[in-house]
Design an enzyme around this catalytic site. Structure first.
Site, PDB file in Angstrom:
ATOM      1  N   HIS A 151       0.831  -1.200   0.000  1.00 13.87           N
ATOM      2  CA  HIS A 151       0.000   0.000   0.000  1.00 13.87           C
ATOM      3  C   HIS A 151       0.873   1.260   0.000  1.00 13.87           C
ATOM      4  O   HIS A 151       0.727   2.132  -0.852  1.00 13.87           O
ATOM      5  CB  HIS A 151      -0.910  -0.021   1.236  1.00 13.87           C
ATOM      6  CG  HIS A 151      -1.830   1.147   1.322  1.00 13.87           C
ATOM      7  ND1 HIS A 151      -3.123   1.111   0.860  1.00 13.87           N
ATOM      8  CD2 HIS A 151      -1.652   2.396   1.815  1.00 13.87           C
ATOM      9  CE1 HIS A 151      -3.687   2.291   1.060  1.00 13.87           C
ATOM     10  NE2 HIS A 151      -2.820   3.089   1.647  1.00 13.87           N
ATOM     11  N   GLU A 152       1.812   1.308   0.952  1.00  3.65           N
ATOM     12  CA  GLU A 152       2.660   2.506   1.054  1.00  3.65           C
ATOM     13  C   GLU A 152       3.588   2.602  -0.152  1.00  3.65           C
ATOM     14  O   GLU A 152       3.906   3.706  -0.602  1.00  3.65           O
ATOM     15  CB  GLU A 152       3.447   2.505   2.368  1.00  3.65           C
ATOM     16  CG  GLU A 152       2.585   2.482   3.639  1.00  3.65           C
ATOM     17  CD  GLU A 152       1.516   3.566   3.711  1.00  3.65           C
ATOM     18  OE1 GLU A 152       1.742   4.666   3.161  1.00  3.65           O
ATOM     19  OE2 GLU A 152       0.438   3.310   4.296  1.00  3.65           O
ATOM     20  N   HIS A 207       1.825   4.567  -2.751  1.00  2.00           N
ATOM     21  CA  HIS A 207       1.938   6.020  -2.501  1.00  2.00           C
ATOM     22  C   HIS A 207       3.339   6.524  -2.869  1.00  2.00           C
ATOM     23  O   HIS A 207       3.504   7.573  -3.488  1.00  2.00           O
ATOM     24  CB  HIS A 207       1.694   6.319  -1.012  1.00  2.00           C
ATOM     25  CG  HIS A 207       0.256   6.257  -0.599  1.00  2.00           C
ATOM     26  ND1 HIS A 207      -0.724   7.025  -1.179  1.00  2.00           N
ATOM     27  CD2 HIS A 207      -0.374   5.536   0.374  1.00  2.00           C
ATOM     28  CE1 HIS A 207      -1.892   6.780  -0.590  1.00  2.00           C
ATOM     29  NE2 HIS A 207      -1.710   5.868   0.351  1.00  2.00           N
ATOM     30  N   GLU A 221      -4.475   7.771  -3.371  1.00  2.00           N
ATOM     31  CA  GLU A 221      -4.948   6.499  -2.819  1.00  2.00           C
ATOM     32  C   GLU A 221      -5.171   5.476  -3.927  1.00  2.00           C
ATOM     33  O   GLU A 221      -5.042   4.278  -3.707  1.00  2.00           O
ATOM     34  CB  GLU A 221      -6.226   6.738  -2.017  1.00  2.00           C
ATOM     35  CG  GLU A 221      -6.684   5.550  -1.197  1.00  2.00           C
ATOM     36  CD  GLU A 221      -5.815   5.265   0.028  1.00  2.00           C
ATOM     37  OE1 GLU A 221      -4.914   6.079   0.346  1.00  2.00           O
ATOM     38  OE2 GLU A 221      -6.031   4.216   0.662  1.00  2.00           O
TER      39      GLU A 221
END
Lengths: 498, 498
Positions: free
Chosen positions: A261-262, A265, A291
């Site tokens: 997820h990170e 980003h 996102e």
């Protein structure tokens, strides 16, 4: 008379201050000793106030008008200046005192939230939260809005987003998600032990996370990973983009999928054009688009059959005691378990949006002045019962679970769901445009996918508004059906009724 | 008309910016990914320029004069304002452009120094060093001086210090140290293996360092320790004072005594009055006084018989393979080995000052315009031959070993020797004033010593000039004999001639 270079150096000076503030925040969450909290809060407030003062100064206005009145700007230069004017007009509505007061209140509330978490007692946090709500309401009034105060805050994170639009989008998605869940046969899950919920040694998890980050394309020469209570990504420049994660020894999912997820980003931030540092074209398009990148990597890449094909053999080698006897199919099912739970960050891809919708409804009511901080706990617990059928056993697993309100971020949560919906639409487009994408992913080759995102999304910065970017990339505006189709396709196969 | 509270909040805002800059520096040395260097250097330069601009603004001048003209200040308040006026008059001589140019040049030089270290080649660093020397010479001119340019820089670190004084002090100490060394019988050392130069596992060293820091009184609630290439102490507020260390597996001395050294600095910072944050009375008296605290803990506490008595049994337990068969006497001798070597930070208590004197002579010649950066390597190597009898085998063990010049710090090195001399004098006073100090230390009880330092030195901040502080604490001005007597007492016993 100002030149474009004056504009650049003025904006970059402000960016320098903002990046220092970002470092003060990062450090606060990652390494700062507890005792440093009070002075740190003062320091953040001072720097936030200074950046605001520099940006809303007469100098900014003069530079912008002088450049826009002239004819010496290239297309991208003009776009930068126009977007900065828009930001200026938005920010000039707040005065420095307000910005500093808000920054101080946010730091204090964050510390109080930590204290409340330790005591597992929402009451500890209520006065500070009420202060933040009051400040946010004042902010909405200063910023102006047409339909309702909450719109003014939504607009901060996703330019042009309005509650009326979300009502429709969230109403539709809630109904479709609840429908979809009801179609699935989830009974088998109850009896099957979850292979991810065993003891996975901390260091081995960490090492795997680092390898995964590298494989996805995250550049450690311009980044690093640390541990924090809540994973986040933060950029101090396009050349210094950091991620954090947390490791739970009894849950393999937490760290690994938070890494992906990170990484999503961070890949976005690392893909922004370096030479546009501090300028709109060097900034992400919106939080929803941000996102979309994290969700794309976490879910469309990370919770896929191809991911299992590439990584499961290696995971079996790294964790033979945990996974030696597990089949790829069982692992795939376990990274895609559907089950209502209490914690947003641990929610599955479907129920996740119900968590977001609850927060949306609650914070909207707060900001529009319909409920006070003291009433939120009961409201929260009632909604968890109604939407997810769950009783909230304590505050840490309830209203205290998320840091956002302690940071004073109201209007932020909806961008999480927007991000997932954008992600599905972007991934659908990528699959159509990149020949053999699936084969690439099955070989653990993420280069072409990343390149496609870089060329179609990252390198444009804030050039387009989020809705326009979506249309430019996919050919149409945000359409919830891409997400629903993706989810139905995956989950109705996985949890088919007999 | 301004009030004292206006003065405080103005100065604290500047302190907030300086603390953010300090964090940018700390992070650069401790955690920043390599790629972040260029933007980081720009950020540091911007914030340094802003702090300078705020401090030298008309507003500062107006506040100071308005307060000094009035009669509403308490004694300490007046002292703060007077000291700030002195700082203001010093800083106003530099303009913001110069400060930013210098900050940028320093960051670039630091990166280049790192590169030169990697290549073990001084030539790589020469152009950037010459730039820093030129800037320092310009700075000296702007700041003004009476006898020579170098004095203007000495004054930055130790108010009132002049090269003429150092010539006398260093001349005397050099002669006395060389005399003392010549009296010692060091032949036995050549044959005896050094128990500290074995393999000591990294993690076990680290754990011991943490325990030691705690035992000395360093407060981890308002501090933390990290790893950096060069140990240092840095404060982001009196409530957030951090130390760094480095661990060499083949040398137990490096980490442990650097911990005690940095603990000395950090105890000073943690002992400054919190309510004076950002004001002169909340700031250390001078670099020489700062170094006196680190040397006192490192040498007078750390290289003593009482230290061995308290800690050696525990060290034997922690490192049975290394120290199981070693006697306390042998250990005491090994932490007090006298032997000329190439590296300042690894030098013994006596030769250390020859290292400092070499740097003093070289940098003084540079700043006074007598030599250029390109000539320094030959000069350095010749002086090591002359003063220490050593051939310098390469640049990393020669002129590239210290970071100070890469930071643009000229005039800083002398404060190291001053610190040792002050330390001996302070420790002598403490021994006379604290009944039973020796017994305390033999029991590992450092509380009364720390309290004495807190009450006599730390809590006063910059109230007194360094020389006056020395007189107030010890009854006389700096007197090199305290150091020489201490050293003779210890070393002539340890290395007695038959």
């Amino acid at each position: 008379m100002y030149k474009y270079t004056d504009y650049v150096s003025h904006l970059q000076r402000i960016a320098d201050v903002n990046c220092a503030t970002a470092l003060l925040h990062w450090d606060l969450e990652v390494y700062m000793p507890k005792g440093g909290a009070a002075f740190r809060s003062q320091q953040i407030s001072t720097l936030a106030g200074m950046a605001h003062e520099m940006f809303t100064s007469e100098k900014t206005q003069k530079i912008l008008h002088s450049l826009l009145d002239g004819n010496n700007l290239s297309g991208p230069e003009r776009r930068n200046v126009e977007l900065t004017l828009w930001d200026y007009q938005r920010e000039v509505k707040l005065d420095k005192d307000f910005v500093e007061r808000q920054a101080t209140a946010r730091s204090e509330a964050f510390n109080k939230w930590m204290e409340a978490r330790e005591a597992n007692d929402y009451a500890v946090f209520v006065p500070q939260l009420q202060t933040l709500i009051d400040l946010a309401r004042q902010e909405a009034d200063m910023r102006r809005y047409e339909a309702e105060p909450y719109d003014a805050l939504l607009d901060l994170y996703e330019r042009g987003l309005r509650a009326a639009f979300l009502d429709k989008l969230f109403g539709e998605s809630r109904d479709k998600i609840i429908d979809l869940v009801s179609e699935l046969n989830l009974t088998s899950l109850v009896e099957t032990p979850n292979t991810l919920k065993q003891q996975y040694p901390k260091d081995a998890q960490w090492d795997f996370g680092i390898e995964l980050l590298k494989a996805l394309g995250y550049d450690f020469n311009t980044g690093r990973q640390d541990i924090s209570p809540h994973p986040f990504t933060i950029a101090f420049s396009p050349q210094d983009v950091r991620v954090t994660t947390r490791v739970k020894e009894d849950d393999f999912l937490t760290m690994t999928w938070s890494c992906m997820h990170e990484a999503g980003h961070a890949l976005y931030e690392q893909g922004l054009p370096s030479e546009q540092y501090g300028l709109p074209l060097g900034t992400s398009a919106s939080l929803g688009i941000h996102e979309s990148q994290s969700r794309l990597w976490e879910n469309h890449v990370g919770r896929s059959r191809s991911f299992v094909k590439v990584w499961f053999p290696e995971l079996q080698e790294r964790f033979p005691e945990n996974l030696g006897d597990v089949t790829p199919d069982a692992f795939y099912r376990d990274i895609n378990r559907i089950q209502p739970n209490l914690i947003r960050t641990e929610a599955d891809e479907l129920h996740y949006h119900l968590h977001v919708i609850i927060r949306y409804e609650i914070e909207r009511a707060c900001i529009n002045g319909n409920v006070s901080a003291g009433e939120l706990k009961d409201l929260w617990n009632a909604k968890y019962k109604e939407y997810l059928g769950l009783d909230v056993p304590d505050d840490n697993r309830g209203i205290l679970q998320d840091v956002h309100w302690a940071h004073g971020s109201f209007g932020y949560f909806p961008t999480y769901s927007l991000g997932s919906f954008y992600a599905a639409q972007f991934y659908h487009a990528a699959s159509n445009r990149i020949n053999g994408l699936e084969e690439d992913l099955e070989q653990g080759n993420y280069t072409r996918l990343l390149d496609w995102l870089r060329q179609n999304i990252h390198c444009h910065g804030r050039e387009l508004l989020p809705g326009d970017l979506c249309r430019a990339v996919t050919g149409e505006i945000l359409n919830i059906d891409y997400f629903i189709d993706y989810a139905r396709d995956k989950y109705s196969t996985l949890y088919a009724r007999d």
